[in-house]
Design a protein around this motif. Sequence first.
Motif, PDB file in Angstrom:
ATOM      1  N   GLU A  43       0.835  -1.208   0.000  1.00 20.08           N
ATOM      2  CA  GLU A  43       0.000   0.000   0.000  1.00 20.08           C
ATOM      3  C   GLU A  43       0.869   1.256   0.000  1.00 20.08           C
ATOM      4  O   GLU A  43       0.512   2.250  -0.654  1.00 20.08           O
ATOM      5  CB  GLU A  43      -0.938  -0.013   1.210  1.00 20.08           C
ATOM      6  N   ASN A  44       1.990   1.239   0.695  1.00 18.32           N
ATOM      7  CA  ASN A  44       2.889   2.408   0.770  1.00 18.32           C
ATOM      8  C   ASN A  44       4.382   2.056   0.709  1.00 18.32           C
ATOM      9  O   ASN A  44       5.196   2.949   0.474  1.00 18.32           O
ATOM     10  CB  ASN A  44       2.638   3.173   2.080  1.00 18.32           C
ATOM     11  N   LYS A  47       6.889   3.018  -2.233  1.00 16.58           N
ATOM     12  CA  LYS A  47       6.841   4.381  -2.771  1.00 16.58           C
ATOM     13  C   LYS A  47       8.178   5.095  -2.553  1.00 16.58           C
ATOM     14  O   LYS A  47       9.016   4.664  -1.756  1.00 16.58           O
ATOM     15  CB  LYS A  47       5.672   5.142  -2.135  1.00 16.58           C
ATOM     16  N   HIS A  80       4.526  -1.000  -6.587  1.00 17.51           N
ATOM     17  CA  HIS A  80       3.763   0.258  -6.627  1.00 17.51           C
ATOM     18  C   HIS A  80       4.452   1.268  -5.733  1.00 17.51           C
ATOM     19  O   HIS A  80       4.593   0.993  -4.556  1.00 17.51           O
ATOM     20  CB  HIS A  80       2.341  -0.005  -6.121  1.00 17.51           C
ATOM     21  N   TRP A  84       5.802   9.085  -8.942  1.00 19.78           N
ATOM     22  CA  TRP A  84       4.468   9.637  -8.645  1.00 19.78           C
ATOM     23  C   TRP A  84       4.692  11.053  -8.132  1.00 19.78           C
ATOM     24  O   TRP A  84       5.721  11.335  -7.509  1.00 19.78           O
ATOM     25  CB  TRP A  84       3.812   8.750  -7.572  1.00 19.78           C
ATOM     26  N   GLN A  87       3.747  11.523  -2.283  1.00 18.86           N
ATOM     27  CA  GLN A  87       4.592  10.670  -1.437  1.00 18.86           C
ATOM     28  C   GLN A  87       6.033  10.613  -1.949  1.00 18.86           C
ATOM     29  O   GLN A  87       6.665   9.556  -1.979  1.00 18.86           O
ATOM     30  CB  GLN A  87       3.960   9.287  -1.255  1.00 18.86           C
ATOM     31  N   ASN A 126       2.654   6.661 -11.904  1.00 16.16           N
ATOM     32  CA  ASN A 126       1.325   6.708 -11.285  1.00 16.16           C
ATOM     33  C   ASN A 126       0.741   8.110 -11.429  1.00 16.16           C
ATOM     34  O   ASN A 126       1.434   9.102 -11.148  1.00 16.16           O
ATOM     35  CB  ASN A 126       1.487   6.353  -9.794  1.00 16.16           C
ATOM     36  N   GLU A 127      -0.489   8.192 -11.912  1.00 16.09           N
ATOM     37  CA  GLU A 127      -1.292   9.428 -11.846  1.00 16.09           C
ATOM     38  C   GLU A 127      -0.639  10.644 -12.503  1.00 16.09           C
ATOM     39  O   GLU A 127      -0.617  11.730 -11.926  1.00 16.09           O
ATOM     40  CB  GLU A 127      -1.626   9.749 -10.379  1.00 16.09           C
ATOM     41  N   ASN A 169      -0.436   3.651 -14.447  1.00 18.47           N
ATOM     42  CA  ASN A 169      -1.561   3.469 -13.519  1.00 18.47           C
ATOM     43  C   ASN A 169      -2.220   4.819 -13.214  1.00 18.47           C
ATOM     44  O   ASN A 169      -1.519   5.808 -12.976  1.00 18.47           O
ATOM     45  CB  ASN A 169      -1.004   2.859 -12.216  1.00 18.47           C
ATOM     46  N   GLN A 203      -7.241   2.271 -11.515  1.00 19.90           N
ATOM     47  CA  GLN A 203      -7.342   2.193 -10.054  1.00 19.90           C
ATOM     48  C   GLN A 203      -8.742   1.786  -9.620  1.00 19.90           C
ATOM     49  O   GLN A 203      -8.917   0.976  -8.733  1.00 19.90           O
ATOM     50  CB  GLN A 203      -6.940   3.521  -9.429  1.00 19.90           C
ATOM     51  N   HIS A 205     -11.175   3.511  -7.968  1.00 14.59           N
ATOM     52  CA  HIS A 205     -11.723   3.984  -6.693  1.00 14.59           C
ATOM     53  C   HIS A 205     -13.105   4.542  -7.020  1.00 14.59           C
ATOM     54  O   HIS A 205     -13.229   5.673  -7.500  1.00 14.59           O
ATOM     55  CB  HIS A 205     -10.826   5.065  -6.093  1.00 14.59           C
ATOM     56  N   GLU A 232      -6.676  -0.908  -7.897  1.00 17.59           N
ATOM     57  CA  GLU A 232      -6.895  -0.358  -6.540  1.00 17.59           C
ATOM     58  C   GLU A 232      -8.374  -0.310  -6.203  1.00 17.59           C
ATOM     59  O   GLU A 232      -8.863   0.648  -5.600  1.00 17.59           O
ATOM     60  CB  GLU A 232      -6.286   1.054  -6.433  1.00 17.59           C
ATOM     61  N   TRP A 264      -8.114  -2.463  -2.785  1.00 19.93           N
ATOM     62  CA  TRP A 264      -7.164  -1.601  -2.053  1.00 19.93           C
ATOM     63  C   TRP A 264      -7.338  -1.752  -0.554  1.00 19.93           C
ATOM     64  O   TRP A 264      -7.696  -0.796   0.155  1.00 19.93           O
ATOM     65  CB  TRP A 264      -7.289  -0.153  -2.526  1.00 19.93           C
ATOM     66  N   TRP A 272      -8.061   3.144   3.247  1.00 21.56           N
ATOM     67  CA  TRP A 272      -7.677   4.561   3.290  1.00 21.56           C
ATOM     68  C   TRP A 272      -8.904   5.454   3.222  1.00 21.56           C
ATOM     69  O   TRP A 272      -8.826   6.620   3.588  1.00 21.56           O
ATOM     70  CB  TRP A 272      -6.714   4.877   2.133  1.00 21.56           C
TER      71      TRP A 272
HETATM   72  C1  XIL Z   1      -2.860   5.630  -0.441  1.00 20.99           C
HETATM   73  C2  XIL Z   1      -2.668   4.709   0.747  1.00 20.99           C
HETATM   74  O1  XIL Z   1      -3.735   3.784   0.763  1.00 20.99           O
HETATM   75  C3  XIL Z   1      -2.641   5.517   2.031  1.00 20.99           C
HETATM   76  O2  XIL Z   1      -2.276   4.677   3.130  1.00 20.99           O
HETATM   77  C4  XIL Z   1      -1.645   6.663   1.922  1.00 20.99           C
HETATM   78  O3  XIL Z   1      -1.736   7.466   3.073  1.00 20.99           O
HETATM   79  C5  XIL Z   1      -1.912   7.501   0.692  1.00 20.99           C
HETATM   80  O4  XIL Z   1      -1.892   6.653  -0.450  1.00 20.99           O
HETATM   81  N1  XIL Z   1      -3.856   6.116  -5.412  1.00 20.99           N
HETATM   82  C6  XIL Z   1      -2.708   5.366  -5.289  1.00 20.99           C
HETATM   83  C7  XIL Z   1      -2.344   4.791  -3.973  1.00 20.99           C
HETATM   84  O5  XIL Z   1      -2.044   5.086  -6.293  1.00 20.99           O
HETATM   85  O6  XIL Z   1      -0.951   4.733  -3.778  1.00 20.99           O
HETATM   86  C8  XIL Z   1      -2.983   5.571  -2.839  1.00 20.99           C
HETATM   87  O7  XIL Z   1      -2.704   4.872  -1.625  1.00 20.99           O
HETATM   88  C9  XIL Z   1      -4.454   5.736  -3.075  1.00 20.99           C
HETATM   89  C10 XIL Z   1      -4.713   6.508  -4.333  1.00 20.99           C
END
Ligand code: XIL
Length: 298
Positions: A43-44, A47, A80, A84, A87, A126-127, A169, A203, A205, A232, A264, A272
Amino acid sequence: ASTLGASAAQSGRYFGAAIAAGKLGDSTYTGILTREFNAVTPENEMKWDATEPSQGRFTYTNGDRILNQGLSNGSKVRGHALLWHAQQPSWAQSLSGSALRSAAINHVTQVATHYKGKIYAWDVVNEAFADGGGGGRRDSNLQRTGNDWIEAAFRAAHTADPNAKLCYNDYNTDGVNAKSTGVYTMVRDFKSRGVPIDCVGFQSHLGTGIPGDYQANLQRFADLGVDVQITELDVAQGGNQASIYSSVTRACMAVTRCTGITVWGIRDSDSWRTGENPLLFDNSGNKKAAYTSVLNAL
Ligand code: XIL
């Protein structure tokens, strides 16, 4: 089959979860993880801020915990994310121009080399695209080093780990829209010029709806000659959470080059998205209706 991973494997796919190194001592958590999932994403822990907290000093302890958890369970590991806008360590945030470009490419090379041969697919970038109607790149310190930063990252990752699948991604690219079309145009260009890209991560979300052209969007990318992955997935808990999860799963199953789905987090309490209860297991680790709808769709 009676678990997510085993059911996905029947069609050659994986079903994964984002996991956190700090939770691997929680037996409810690891029990669900080892029973249900055959892919993991940190998840982190992989990074930039986690792996290179000061310039040139790399720390892989927590990333390696995720890697080893996955490998010891026979799971695929998704890396992952190499680059980016978010982070980043503070030292990188204060760089620009050629100093930032070379630091970024060095980061890609070092991390991909450390994990060489172990990673199924990397989110290399990423993004990088902007929200809204323009379809262009997001402004960031990396973008300001030159529009070619993304292809430079993919080339460096390919040199470092030629066997990992290399993915772009992003979020809000889950239907056909200006942002996803911007990504589509970049991937088409990369394929035409031989820039090494193998996959695109969506992703996903999601809120209380799913774009009607979700499957068609996956298919148009697959038709460019890349794999697609749901990377995700989480869905706001509303009346239709289970049916949205089912629609996403059925879309992936209907696209030959959709190779797998990652949620995710495991339990709602691991998400998150605090308070949105967007995952497949409740806070106690019980299967939700959304779990059953996914299992039935695999
Ligand atoms: C999020 C994590 O879930 C959190 O713990 C962290 O604080 C912030 O990042 N897109 C992404 C992920 O690509 O890396 C992100 O993850 C959520 C959005």
